[in-house]
Design an enzyme around this catalytic site. Structure first.
Site, PDB file in Angstrom:
ATOM      1  CB  ILE A  14      -0.882   0.022   1.279  1.00  0.00           C
ATOM      2  CG1 ILE A  14      -1.696  -1.273   1.415  1.00  0.00           C
ATOM      3  CG2 ILE A  14      -1.784   1.249   1.341  1.00  0.00           C
ATOM      4  CD1 ILE A  14      -2.803  -1.450   0.417  1.00  0.00           C
ATOM      5  CG  ASP A  49       6.869  -0.583  -0.944  1.00  0.00           C
ATOM      6  OD1 ASP A  49       5.642  -0.748  -0.846  1.00  0.00           O
ATOM      7  OD2 ASP A  49       7.680  -1.524  -0.938  1.00  0.00           O
ATOM      8  CB  ALA A  80      12.570  -3.547   9.748  1.00  0.00           C
ATOM      9  CD1 TRP A  81       7.419  -2.489   9.073  1.00  0.00           C
ATOM     10  CD2 TRP A  81       7.947  -0.329   8.884  1.00  0.00           C
ATOM     11  NE1 TRP A  81       7.115  -1.881  10.263  1.00  0.00           N
ATOM     12  CE2 TRP A  81       7.433  -0.551  10.174  1.00  0.00           C
ATOM     13  CE3 TRP A  81       8.348   0.969   8.545  1.00  0.00           C
ATOM     14  CZ2 TRP A  81       7.302   0.460  11.128  1.00  0.00           C
ATOM     15  CZ3 TRP A  81       8.233   1.974   9.484  1.00  0.00           C
ATOM     16  CH2 TRP A  81       7.718   1.717  10.759  1.00  0.00           C
ATOM     17  CG  ASN A  82      13.194   1.251   9.282  1.00  0.00           C
ATOM     18  OD1 ASN A  82      13.522   0.142   8.876  1.00  0.00           O
ATOM     19  ND2 ASN A  82      13.871   1.907  10.198  1.00  0.00           N
ATOM     20  CD  GLU A 106       2.863  -9.041   6.370  1.00  0.00           C
ATOM     21  OE1 GLU A 106       2.050  -9.610   5.634  1.00  0.00           O
ATOM     22  OE2 GLU A 106       2.939  -9.262   7.583  1.00  0.00           O
ATOM     23  CG  LEU A 149      23.708 -25.274  18.595  1.00  0.00           C
ATOM     24  CD1 LEU A 149      24.734 -26.377  18.825  1.00  0.00           C
ATOM     25  CD2 LEU A 149      23.827 -24.248  19.717  1.00  0.00           C
ATOM     26  CD  GLU A 186      22.287  -4.620  13.530  1.00  0.00           C
ATOM     27  OE1 GLU A 186      22.056  -3.607  14.221  1.00  0.00           O
ATOM     28  OE2 GLU A 186      23.414  -5.133  13.452  1.00  0.00           O
ATOM     29  CB  CYS A 198      16.404   1.248  14.574  1.00  0.00           C
ATOM     30  SG  CYS A 198      17.865   1.411  13.553  1.00  0.00           S
ATOM     31  CD  GLU A 203      11.659   0.876  18.546  1.00  0.00           C
ATOM     32  OE1 GLU A 203      11.130  -0.245  18.457  1.00  0.00           O
ATOM     33  OE2 GLU A 203      12.699   1.190  17.945  1.00  0.00           O
ATOM     34  CE  LYS A 259      21.288  -1.138  28.550  1.00  0.00           C
ATOM     35  NZ  LYS A 259      21.069  -0.293  29.753  1.00  0.00           N
ATOM     36  CD  GLU A 306      22.839  -5.313   9.537  1.00  0.00           C
ATOM     37  OE1 GLU A 306      22.382  -4.152   9.434  1.00  0.00           O
ATOM     38  OE2 GLU A 306      22.223  -6.311   9.147  1.00  0.00           O
TER      39      GLU A 306
HETATM   40  P1  NDP Z   1       9.008  -6.688  13.104  1.00  0.00           P
HETATM   41  O1  NDP Z   1       9.781  -7.326  14.197  1.00  0.00           O
HETATM   42  O2  NDP Z   1       7.554  -6.613  13.220  1.00  0.00           O
HETATM   43  O3  NDP Z   1       9.296  -7.440  11.711  1.00  0.00           O
HETATM   44  C1  NDP Z   1      10.601  -7.568  11.194  1.00  0.00           C
HETATM   45  C2  NDP Z   1      10.619  -8.691  10.175  1.00  0.00           C
HETATM   46  O4  NDP Z   1      10.434  -9.942  10.837  1.00  0.00           O
HETATM   47  C3  NDP Z   1       9.499  -8.605   9.154  1.00  0.00           C
HETATM   48  O5  NDP Z   1       9.991  -9.018   7.893  1.00  0.00           O
HETATM   49  C4  NDP Z   1       8.479  -9.572   9.727  1.00  0.00           C
HETATM   50  O6  NDP Z   1       7.547 -10.041   8.801  1.00  0.00           O
HETATM   51  C5  NDP Z   1       9.393 -10.669  10.217  1.00  0.00           C
HETATM   52  N1  NDP Z   1       8.831 -11.576  11.212  1.00  0.00           N
HETATM   53  C6  NDP Z   1       7.772 -11.391  12.029  1.00  0.00           C
HETATM   54  N2  NDP Z   1       7.608 -12.469  12.834  1.00  0.00           N
HETATM   55  C7  NDP Z   1       8.583 -13.363  12.510  1.00  0.00           C
HETATM   56  C8  NDP Z   1       8.952 -14.663  12.964  1.00  0.00           C
HETATM   57  N3  NDP Z   1       8.293 -15.288  13.950  1.00  0.00           N
HETATM   58  N4  NDP Z   1      10.006 -15.284  12.396  1.00  0.00           N
HETATM   59  C9  NDP Z   1      10.710 -14.683  11.420  1.00  0.00           C
HETATM   60  N5  NDP Z   1      10.415 -13.444  10.930  1.00  0.00           N
HETATM   61  C10 NDP Z   1       9.368 -12.787  11.475  1.00  0.00           C
HETATM   62  O7  NDP Z   1       9.663  -5.258  12.907  1.00  0.00           O
HETATM   63  P2  NDP Z   1       9.120  -4.055  11.990  1.00  0.00           P
HETATM   64  O8  NDP Z   1       9.084  -4.520  10.585  1.00  0.00           O
HETATM   65  O9  NDP Z   1       7.909  -3.486  12.611  1.00  0.00           O
HETATM   66  O10 NDP Z   1      10.315  -3.014  12.093  1.00  0.00           O
HETATM   67  C11 NDP Z   1      10.386  -1.990  13.041  1.00  0.00           C
HETATM   68  C12 NDP Z   1      11.377  -2.375  14.118  1.00  0.00           C
HETATM   69  O11 NDP Z   1      12.652  -2.615  13.527  1.00  0.00           O
HETATM   70  C13 NDP Z   1      11.586  -1.265  15.142  1.00  0.00           C
HETATM   71  O12 NDP Z   1      11.589  -1.827  16.431  1.00  0.00           O
HETATM   72  C14 NDP Z   1      12.967  -0.729  14.799  1.00  0.00           C
HETATM   73  O13 NDP Z   1      13.631  -0.173  15.895  1.00  0.00           O
HETATM   74  C15 NDP Z   1      13.664  -1.968  14.283  1.00  0.00           C
HETATM   75  N6  NDP Z   1      14.774  -1.634  13.419  1.00  0.00           N
HETATM   76  C16 NDP Z   1      16.049  -1.852  13.879  1.00  0.00           C
HETATM   77  C17 NDP Z   1      17.148  -1.468  13.120  1.00  0.00           C
HETATM   78  C18 NDP Z   1      18.546  -1.698  13.596  1.00  0.00           C
HETATM   79  O14 NDP Z   1      19.462  -1.616  12.792  1.00  0.00           O
HETATM   80  N7  NDP Z   1      18.779  -1.945  14.873  1.00  0.00           N
HETATM   81  C19 NDP Z   1      16.980  -0.832  11.807  1.00  0.00           C
HETATM   82  C20 NDP Z   1      15.588  -0.681  11.409  1.00  0.00           C
HETATM   83  C21 NDP Z   1      14.543  -1.052  12.204  1.00  0.00           C
HETATM   84  P3  NDP Z   1       6.310  -9.089   8.335  1.00  0.00           P
HETATM   85  O15 NDP Z   1       6.516  -8.984   6.884  1.00  0.00           O
HETATM   86  O16 NDP Z   1       5.070  -9.809   8.718  1.00  0.00           O
HETATM   87  O17 NDP Z   1       6.394  -7.795   9.056  1.00  0.00           O
END
Ligand code: NDP
Length: 501
Positions: free
Chosen positions: A29, A95, A156-158, A184, A249, A255, A289, A394, A464, A471
């Site tokens: 969307i 996107d 993640a999606w950001n 997704e 293992l 991240e 993040c 957060e 923590k 990375e």
């Molecule tokens: P989510 O944890 O909701 O999803 C991350 C990914 O994991 C998505 O592709 C998701 O699928 C997938 N996923 C969900 N459940 C499972 C599972 N059980 N097993 C394997 N994969 C799974 O995070 P968001 O996408 O909401 O991203 C935002 C978060 O990411 C924030 O907390 C942000 O801080 C963090 N982030 C951290 C960064 C870093 O470098 N430290 C950088 C960018 C973001 P789906 O397609 O369904 O969402």
């Protein structure tokens, strides 16, 4: 309305493969209009297995390809990314909802930087081992670095294409093959990236893409042929994924999220500190993040800080996402909009924090055609207390909390009083004092007098609950290799206790 993108299907063995019927689909969307952009076909189990099998069959040849040859392919991919920056940035804006002024200057270019960095590193000995003369002339130890095998990357999606590149570049550079699952919510980039890698000369099967939600990610993580999982996402999901992977293992890189502290020191240039706090909270509409969402300000200069901040908030410009002056977009999805607005409501009604700017209600300045998008008012809460929910959790949206302090030691102790440790930073004129304070902060990524820059050379990862491993940088390559140590005895006799007496 932008033209719809062609349907997306699992990519393996060098091409997209439509799933066998009955296939399930979902829509990507456009968050600025809430209109669908593309139909994505969820990868069924058979396609996930095909993607892993494709990565497995490509592994041997790719891992034996000399690093210099792998580097040439990565460099060509970086060149193609730079040449197509505008087109790819347009896709990322559609996107994610992030303005083109951001996506065209950061996402693809910083991803290309990482490809070039690792290409340079592996072409110049970055994968060399060590030679340790144990007993000079008669015994030596050699170490060598080896790929891990078939790896999984979950995004993640950001910052979708940036995340894909920050994972795939060191993964492929080290000689691994990859199955990648984008979020997704923002999956469009993946096919463009796979095409670019293929055009650059990456052999079929080295990079594969599966589509879907958590169940698809979980299937990847669980598969016995997957040696490593590199994950970017929320702490709660990270715990589940790391638990599943490390139970078998597998190597993991996590991240995860944060609730990072930005400390304004008493001698700081207030205008600069405000600029930093704005970048640390409103860039990408707060969906970064490493955001510094807990802003600690000395009580003595809080009024001055707030006045300067209110002035600068006027420079946040929502608008047509492709207009060069637009620097603020909607948040990425309806689900996320509801979450962020829920936190703002909680801050107002339950935490009873003072709203300095924004709050609930409609954001002004949004063009009529984009009114249905997921726009959130950039919000600043002040006079916050450490125990408030908006200060502890957060939000991942455009919400800043200001906390005042009396002594720097108190600020440091309060800044560290969190289960997260992704990022932290200080603003101050005395660089020695800034270094001292940074040394006390419990976070893996720290900044002094700036916020957010994350170049290819800089290894980044959380402390923590914010993550495991790093990375980027030299350490980021190590995370995709395993070590072999070989002791060579050259003395002509085998040391043994089983000799004849
Ligand atoms: P989510 O944890 O909701 O999803 C991350 C990914 O994991 C998505 O592709 C998701 O699928 C997938 N996923 C969900 N459940 C499972 C599972 N059980 N097993 C394997 N994969 C799974 O995070 P968001 O996408 O909401 O991203 C935002 C978060 O990411 C924030 O907390 C942000 O801080 C963090 N982030 C951290 C960064 C870093 O470098 N430290 C950088 C960018 C973001 P789906 O397609 O369904 O969402």
């Amino acid at each position: 309305m932008p033209p719809r993108e062609q349907d997306r299907h699992t990519i393996h063995s060098g091409a997209p493969h439509p799933s066998p019927p009955p296939s399930t689909t979902f829509q990507s969307i456009d968050p600025s209009t809430a209109l669908p952009l593309c139909t994505i076909h969820t990868s069924p189990q058979s396609s996930i297995l095909a993607a892993i099998a494709s990565a497995k069959s490509a592994l041997s040849a790719w891992s034996l390809t000399p690093p210099s040859a792998r580097a040439r392919i990565l460099r060509r991919a970086a060149t193609l990314l730079r040449a197509r920056n505008a087109a790819l940035a347009r896709i990322e804006t559609l996107d994610t909802g992030r303005p083109f002024s951001e996506t065209s200057t950061v996402d693809i270019l910083s991803g290309a930087d990482v490809l070039e960095y690792y290409a340079g590193l592996i072409a110049s000995g970055g994968l060399d081992g060590e030679n340790i003369p144990l007993r000079p002339g008669s015994a030596a130890v050699h170490t060598s670095k080896h790929p891990l095998g078939v790896c999984a990357a979950i995004g993640a999606w950001n910052y979708p294409i940036q995340i894909a590149l920050w994972k795939s570049a060191p993964c492929l550079a080290a000689g691994n093959t990859l199955v990648y699952k984008p979020s997704e919510f923002t999956p469009l980039h993946a096919e463009y990236l796979a095409d670019i890698y293929a055009e650059a000369g990456l052999p079929a099967g080295v990079l594969n893409v599966v589509y879907g939600g958590g169940a698809v990610g979980a299937a990847l993580v669980a598969h016995r042929d997957v040696a490593k999982v590199s994950f970017t996402g929320q702490i709660s999901t990270g715990r589940t994924v790391a638990g599943a992977a490390s139970g078998a293992l597998k190597s993991v890189t996590m991240e995860l999220g944060g609730k990072s502290a930005l400390i304004v020191l008493p001698d700081a240039d207030v205008a600069q500190a405000v600029d930093g706090a704005m970048m640390a909270n409103f860039y990408s509409s707060g969906q970064v993040c490493t955001n510094g969402t807990r802003v600690f300000v000395p009580a003595a200069i809080k009024a001055e800080f707030e006045a300067c901040l209110v002035e600068r908030m006027r420079f946040i410009r929502p608008g047509d996402l492709f207009a060069p002056e637009t620097n603020y977009g909607p948040v990425s999805s309806k689900t996320h909009y509801d979450k962020v607005v829920g936190y703002i409501r909680w801050g107002v009604e339950r935490d009873k924090a003072r709203v300095l700017c924004g709050g609930l209600g409609r954001l002004e300045g949004v063009p009529l055609a984009l009114r249905d998008g997921y726009w959130v008012r950039p919000t600043v809460f002040t006079d916050c207390r450490d125990e408030m929910r908006i200060v502890r959790e957060e939000i991942f949206g455009p919400v800043m909390t200001i906390l005042s302090y009396e002594t720097v030691e108190e600020a440091v102790s309060r800044a560290n009083d969190t289960e997260t440790g992704l990022a932290a930073g200080v603003f101050g004129r005395d660089l020695n004092e800034c270094q001292r304070i940074v040394g006390l902060l419990e976070a893996g990524i720290t900044w002094i007098n700036t916020w957010g820059e994350s170049p290819a050379e800089m290894a980044v990862g959380g402390w923590k609950q914010s993550g495991l491993g790093v990375e980027n940088g030299r350490k980021g390559l190590e995370a995709w290799t395993r070590n072999k140590s070989t002791l060579v005895e050259m003395g002509g006799t085998v040391p043994t206790v089983f000799a004849k007496l």
